[in-house]
Motif scaffolding. Structure first.
Motif, PDB file in Angstrom:
ATOM      1  N   HIS A   1      -4.690 -16.440  -1.777  1.00 43.20           N
ATOM      2  CA  HIS A   1      -3.707 -15.920  -2.719  1.00 43.20           C
ATOM      3  C   HIS A   1      -3.191 -17.027  -3.644  1.00 43.20           C
ATOM      4  O   HIS A   1      -2.897 -16.773  -4.813  1.00 43.20           O
ATOM      5  CB  HIS A   1      -2.560 -15.257  -1.955  1.00 43.20           C
TER       6      HIS A   1
ATOM      7  N   TYR B   1      -5.667 -17.323  -6.393  1.00 40.99           N
ATOM      8  CA  TYR B   1      -5.444 -16.288  -7.410  1.00 40.99           C
ATOM      9  C   TYR B   1      -4.300 -16.714  -8.342  1.00 40.99           C
ATOM     10  O   TYR B   1      -4.393 -16.564  -9.570  1.00 40.99           O
ATOM     11  CB  TYR B   1      -5.074 -14.960  -6.745  1.00 40.99           C
ATOM     12  N   PHE B   2      -3.228 -17.238  -7.746  1.00 39.30           N
ATOM     13  CA  PHE B   2      -2.072 -17.670  -8.533  1.00 39.30           C
ATOM     14  C   PHE B   2      -2.466 -18.767  -9.518  1.00 39.30           C
ATOM     15  O   PHE B   2      -2.080 -18.735 -10.690  1.00 39.30           O
ATOM     16  CB  PHE B   2      -0.964 -18.155  -7.592  1.00 39.30           C
TER      17      PHE B   2
ATOM     18  N   VAL C   1      -4.502 -17.275 -12.461  1.00 37.13           N
ATOM     19  CA  VAL C   1      -3.648 -16.518 -13.382  1.00 37.13           C
ATOM     20  C   VAL C   1      -2.742 -17.479 -14.171  1.00 37.13           C
ATOM     21  O   VAL C   1      -2.536 -17.299 -15.372  1.00 37.13           O
ATOM     22  CB  VAL C   1      -2.795 -15.484 -12.610  1.00 37.13           C
TER      23      VAL C   1
ATOM     24  N   PHE D   1      -3.823 -11.557 -17.020  1.00 33.54           N
ATOM     25  CA  PHE D   1      -4.390 -11.001 -15.797  1.00 33.54           C
ATOM     26  C   PHE D   1      -5.821 -10.518 -15.994  1.00 33.54           C
ATOM     27  O   PHE D   1      -6.660 -10.642 -15.098  1.00 33.54           O
ATOM     28  CB  PHE D   1      -3.504  -9.862 -15.273  1.00 33.54           C
TER      29      PHE D   1
ATOM     30  N   SER E   1      -3.478  -8.038  -9.520  1.00 33.52           N
ATOM     31  CA  SER E   1      -2.033  -7.868  -9.715  1.00 33.52           C
ATOM     32  C   SER E   1      -1.333  -7.592  -8.395  1.00 33.52           C
ATOM     33  O   SER E   1      -0.251  -8.121  -8.121  1.00 33.52           O
ATOM     34  CB  SER E   1      -1.771  -6.717 -10.695  1.00 33.52           C
TER      35      SER E   1
ATOM     36  N   ARG F   1      -2.271  -8.565  -5.427  1.00 37.26           N
ATOM     37  CA  ARG F   1      -2.254  -9.756  -4.572  1.00 37.26           C
ATOM     38  C   ARG F   1      -1.253 -10.791  -5.069  1.00 37.26           C
ATOM     39  O   ARG F   1      -0.646 -11.504  -4.261  1.00 37.26           O
ATOM     40  CB  ARG F   1      -3.667 -10.317  -4.462  1.00 37.26           C
ATOM     41  N   ILE F   2      -1.070 -10.875  -6.374  1.00 37.08           N
ATOM     42  CA  ILE F   2      -0.024 -11.763  -6.893  1.00 37.08           C
ATOM     43  C   ILE F   2       1.347 -11.236  -6.467  1.00 37.08           C
ATOM     44  O   ILE F   2       2.232 -12.006  -6.058  1.00 37.08           O
ATOM     45  CB  ILE F   2      -0.106 -11.874  -8.429  1.00 37.08           C
ATOM     46  N   LYS F   3       1.523  -9.931  -6.525  1.00 42.55           N
ATOM     47  CA  LYS F   3       2.783  -9.336  -6.087  1.00 42.55           C
ATOM     48  C   LYS F   3       3.029  -9.602  -4.608  1.00 42.55           C
ATOM     49  O   LYS F   3       4.150  -9.916  -4.189  1.00 42.55           O
ATOM     50  CB  LYS F   3       2.766  -7.832  -6.354  1.00 42.55           C
TER      51      LYS F   3
ATOM     52  N   GLU G   1       4.163 -13.142  -4.178  1.00 39.81           N
ATOM     53  CA  GLU G   1       5.572 -13.270  -4.569  1.00 39.81           C
ATOM     54  C   GLU G   1       6.487 -12.755  -3.460  1.00 39.81           C
ATOM     55  O   GLU G   1       7.521 -13.356  -3.163  1.00 39.81           O
ATOM     56  CB  GLU G   1       5.822 -12.500  -5.870  1.00 39.81           C
TER      57      GLU G   1
END
Length: 305
Positions: A6, A9-10, A13, A19, A34, A36-38, A41
């Motif tokens: 993750h 991914y961050f 991005v 995205f 989106s 996985r970014i959420k 967070e």
């Protein structure tokens, strides 16, 4: 949650600040990225990006995290590289978690025989995660279920496996020779998770609806406990398991299509792809795409045999 994945991914991005572009670079669809970014967070308890219709910007917390995230991802990749060097030649492959254990065992044995100097390291992960793992270099070859869209991936020979219905042995439909999808009306359905198999998930439910079966509830998972309990039905190849019954579907409306997938061509990967085709044909009853005849459903939906 795989925190390192993750964080990767961050980082992507954050570098793209878009995205859609980040999803293309990672070889995955934008909605799962989106999500996985959420999830990252939520795990960290901070907002990493300010999102608007026009732009994506790093928050102050995201800016502070970016350098550390890059360092963590780089260190983990270095550790993996050192581990691979110490192991000799290792081929890291992804396989679906619902692939039968006997088929996986046959695949490992066949590859060991054909390539004794290469150690096969299988990881049980769904198609969407295999696509991401291929993009990240975490695996060398995947065994993916179609339909799948991933820029930059190359695919091996397509194989098809007609699916029957798995029922509890006490289900009245076990007395039927062939089951029409509409005969399953009122039952709940167990399918692989939508996040892991988005293409297959959508395809199966669409096929069910078009043949008159709208599940009372859709469950997601790989285990067959709900089916054994008589709480749901599932689709799959014929299996021999106490408490379960398998029946073919009239007209073979549901068929799983699989192939190997990779980004970089290697001798070991090419050999694995060939071994996978022969093993899946012999041990899983799969056939070349187009080799399975399609029969039209002639009886009225809902009519039991």
């Amino acid at each position: 949650m795989d925190l390192v994945r993750h964080l990767r991914y961050f980082v992507v991005v954050a570098e793209e600040l878009h995205f859609g572009n980040a999803a293309i670079r990672l070889g995955m669809a934008q909605p799962p990225l989106s999500q996985r970014i959420k999830r990252l967070e939520e795990e960290l308890g901070v907002r990493l990006f300010d999102r608007s219709a026009r732009q994506v910007r790093l928050t102050e917390e995201g800016r502070l995290l970016l350098g550390e995230a890059r360092e963590i991802v780089a260190r983990v990749e270095r550790l993996r590289e050192l581990a691979r060097q110490g192991q000799g030649t290792v081929l890291r492959v992804g396989v679906p978690p619902d692939l039968a254990a006997t088929v996986l065992a046959a695949l490992v044995a066949a590859f060991r025989e054909s390539s004794p100097d290469v150690r096969l390291a299988p990881a049980e992960i769904w198609t969407a995660d295999q696509v991401s793992a291929l993009a990240e270099g975490a695996i060398d070859v995947g065994l993916v279920r179609h339909p799948v869209t991933a820029p930059g991936l190359r695919y091996g020979q397509m194989l098809v496996q007609p699916q029957g219905v798995l029922l509890a042995e006490a289900d009245p439909l076990t007395d039927v020779g062939e089951v029409h999808l509409a005969d399953l009306a009122g039952r709940e359905l167990l399918v692989p998770p939508k996040e892991g198999e988005p293409g297959w998930h959508a395809e199966v439910l669409a096929e069910c609806r078009s043949h008159g079966f709208v599940p009372a509830q859709v469950h997601e998972g790989a285990g067959l406990g709900l089916v054994l309990a008589g709480a749901a039905v599932a689709f799959g190849p014929k299996v021999e398991q106490p408490g379960l019954a398998w029946r073919p579907l009239l007209g073979s409306p549901i068929a799983s299509r699989v192939s190997t997938a990779w980004r970089a061509v290697t001798a070991a990967g090419t050999e694995y792809a060939a071994v996978a085709v022969s093993t899946l044909k012999e041990s899983a009853g799969m056939s070349d795409e187009g080799a399975v005849p399609v029969r039209r459903v002639s009886r009225r939906p809902g009519m039991l045999a």
